[in-house]
Design a protein around this motif. Structure first.
Motif, PDB file in Angstrom:
ATOM      1  N   CYS A   1      -7.217  -6.261  -3.298  1.00  0.00           N
ATOM      2  CA  CYS A   1      -6.913  -6.500  -1.807  1.00  0.00           C
ATOM      3  C   CYS A   1      -7.140  -8.163  -1.779  1.00  0.00           C
TER       4      CYS A   1
ATOM      5  N   PHE B   1      -5.751   6.170   1.069  1.00  0.00           N
ATOM      6  CA  PHE B   1      -6.636   4.947   1.840  1.00  0.00           C
ATOM      7  C   PHE B   1      -7.996   5.305   2.008  1.00  0.00           C
TER       8      PHE B   1
ATOM      9  N   GLY C   1      -3.976   0.585   4.517  1.00  0.00           N
ATOM     10  CA  GLY C   1      -3.663  -0.667   3.896  1.00  0.00           C
ATOM     11  C   GLY C   1      -4.021  -1.831   4.828  1.00  0.00           C
TER      12      GLY C   1
ATOM     13  N   TRP D   1       0.742  -1.299  -0.007  1.00  0.00           N
ATOM     14  CA  TRP D   1      -0.039  -0.076  -0.027  1.00  0.00           C
ATOM     15  C   TRP D   1       0.684   1.338   0.104  1.00  0.00           C
TER      16      TRP D   1
END
Length: 520
Positions: free
Chosen positions: A133, A79, A99, A12
């Motif tokens: 993800c 984020f 992240g 991330w």
């Protein structure tokens, strides 16, 4: 505790840096802190860049790599849009760090019909926000986080079996769930020949507690798949919430940062006044047109005023940036209300306040100082002792992190045949200090199988100094933990007084004498 899902966005910090610089996803990029790589993109990794290597080595392996400095604010700001997308599926997830977040799976699993379907819905929500993800599902937070790195669903009750085959280094793989010195513990365990988490879990909890520190005990419990100790957060005392209205509304990031610092200072003033520290904080913002924005921040260590202000700034920066980018999810007209709500706190009731007596203002300052030390060094860094049942002096003492409920394993009021009578020694050497007990001719004294000394004790030889024994009592023999073949031992204790008036409690174990306690 119900099932937990962890949502992990690989690399991330590197992805946030790409987005911030407006670079394509196939650009080799490395994030550097302290002249070492902390994250990199997949193209950079394909050319040999790895976490932990030096910046110069990364550039030699991948000459075209772009180097950027680590920036937590940039990571949190990038984020925020992803969190907004996930909120549509499961709101109020706990952010371990930008992240990575975890949330309870119970509600969304029931809604989507199964755990795999709920995990797929979360992955799809992240994809709609423009990022990939991985999810992991387990009974415990650490297991779910590690399972997310493999995209695994750990069956209920199988956390220990899943962790057993993982390398010992995985205990320190997630900094937000470990103490700062966890990597040192992992390196030590590796040098001792412990290669997997299963090897560590197989160690006796008693031996781990006697050899290592509190963080090692926590890691051992997690390695065994056991529930963590009860949450340190007690019901939050009323009146700790902080809410401010702003006129004119906040519409710039720098103004939001200034407001966040002021609110953080006010909140921690209230917390310090009653001797508590916050471990989970809810930040709520309301815009002029009525839209609201809420995040719950979870921290492995108590939040300081600076770390609280950072989280407020990150959250508001991400929300205001979406407005500036023309996205519908950003506030329209600026922020008119900010609210901080401590969701979970640790309280100073676990302190041994008798150390200072009823000292009024001095006691309060001492309590605040202890809370401050805990906030700086971590939740387990400050231990409060308590008395529990036991026969040996050391067995009668237990410690718990400051602010936790005291965990009394053995009730002190129960009968303990063979226990050392009061008064207890004022000082317990850790570990017990080896000594030699000699008779008048200089021969070593031992305890026979009948529990009798082989000679009259005359000399105590301690750290190269010989002292004459002027009085003694005992020995008292006791079979300790006889039911456990590994931990069981036969100990004999002896009280001696040496010239010029020092009193010692000696213990003989396997015919080796050691000082177990000292009376002042």
């Amino acid at each position: 505790m119900g099932r937990i899902v962890a949502i992990w966005f690989p690399d991330w910090p590197a992805l946030a840096a790409l987005a911030d610089a407006g670079l394509a996803a196939d650009e080799p990029l490395a994030v550097v802190a302290g002249n070492r790589v902390t994250a990199c993109t997949a193209p950079a990794r394909a050319q040999g860049v790895r976490r932990g290597i030096r910046r110069r080595e990364a550039q030699s392996r991948c000459p075209g790599v772009r180097i950027v400095a680590e920036d937590a604010q940039r990571d949190a700001r990038a984020f925020e849009p992803v969190l907004a997308g996930l909120d549509e599926i499961a709101p109020r997830g706990e952010i371990l760090r930008p992240g990575l977040l975890v949330l309870s799976l119970h509600g969304i699993a029931r809604y989507y019909g199964s755990e795999p379907a709920a995990a797929e819905a979360l992955v799809d929500a992240a994809a709609r926000a423009g990022h990939e993800c991985q999810t992991g599902i387990a009974d415990r937070i650490l297991t779910a986080v590690l399972a997310a790195r493999q995209g695994r669903i750990v069956p209920p009750g199988a956390d220990r079996d899943y962790l057993a085959g993982l390398p010992i280094a995985d205990l320190a793989a997630e900094p937000s769930l470990s103490a700062p010195d966890r990597r040192e513990l992992v390196h030590l365990l590796h040098r001792l020949g412990i290669r997997t988490i299963g090897d560590y879990a197989a160690l006796s909890a008693r031996h781990v507690a006697s050899r290592f520190g509190n963080d090692a005990i926590t890691a051992h419990r997690r390695a065994r798949g056991e529930p963590d100790r009860p949450p340190s957060g007690l019901p939050t005392p009323p009146g700790l919430e902080i809410e401010h209205d702003y006129d004119p509304p906040i519409d710039r990031v720098d103004a939001a940062a200034f407001a966040g610092r002021a609110l953080a200072a006010e909140l921690h003033g209230k917390l310090s006044a009653i001797g508590v520290a916050c471990t989970r904080l809810r930040v709520q913002a309301r815009a002029a047109e009525g839209a609201s924005h809420e995040r719950t921040w979870h921290c492995a260590q108590p939040l300081t005023p600076e770390s609280t202000a950072d989280r407020i700034r990150w959250q508001l920066d991400g929300w205001l940036s979406r407005r500036d980018a023309g996205r519908a999810t950003g506030p329209d007209g600026g922020i008119i209300t900010l609210r901080l709500e401590p969701v979970e706190v640790v309280t100073a009731s676990g302190l041994q306040l008798g150390l200072w007596g009823q000292a009024g203002a001095r006691e309060e300052r001492a309590r605040r100082a202890v809370v401050r030390v805990q906030a700086l060094l971590g939740g387990d860094a400050v231990q409060a002792p308590a008395t529990q049942g036991g026969r040996a002096p050391r067995a009668r003492i237990t410690t718990s992190p400051h602010g936790e409920h005291q965990l009394i394993i053995r009730p002190p009021g129960a009968p303990w045949p063979g226990a050392l009578p009061p008064p207890a020694p004022a000082w317990l050497p850790d570990p017990p200090r080896p000594v030699r007990l000699l008779d008048g001719a200089g021969a070593a004294i031992q305890v026979s199988g009948r529990g009798i000394l082989t000679a009259v004790p005359c000399i105590l030889h301690d750290q190269g100094i010989s002292s004459r024994i002027i009085a003694w009592a005992g020995p008292w023999c006791l079979d300790e933990e006889w039911w456990d073949p590994e931990a069981g031992q036969r100990a004999a204790r002896l009280q001696v007084i040496t010239h010029p008036g020092r009193a010692y409690l000696l213990v003989s174990n396997r015919q080796q004498w050691a000082i177990e306690g000292i009376w002042d």
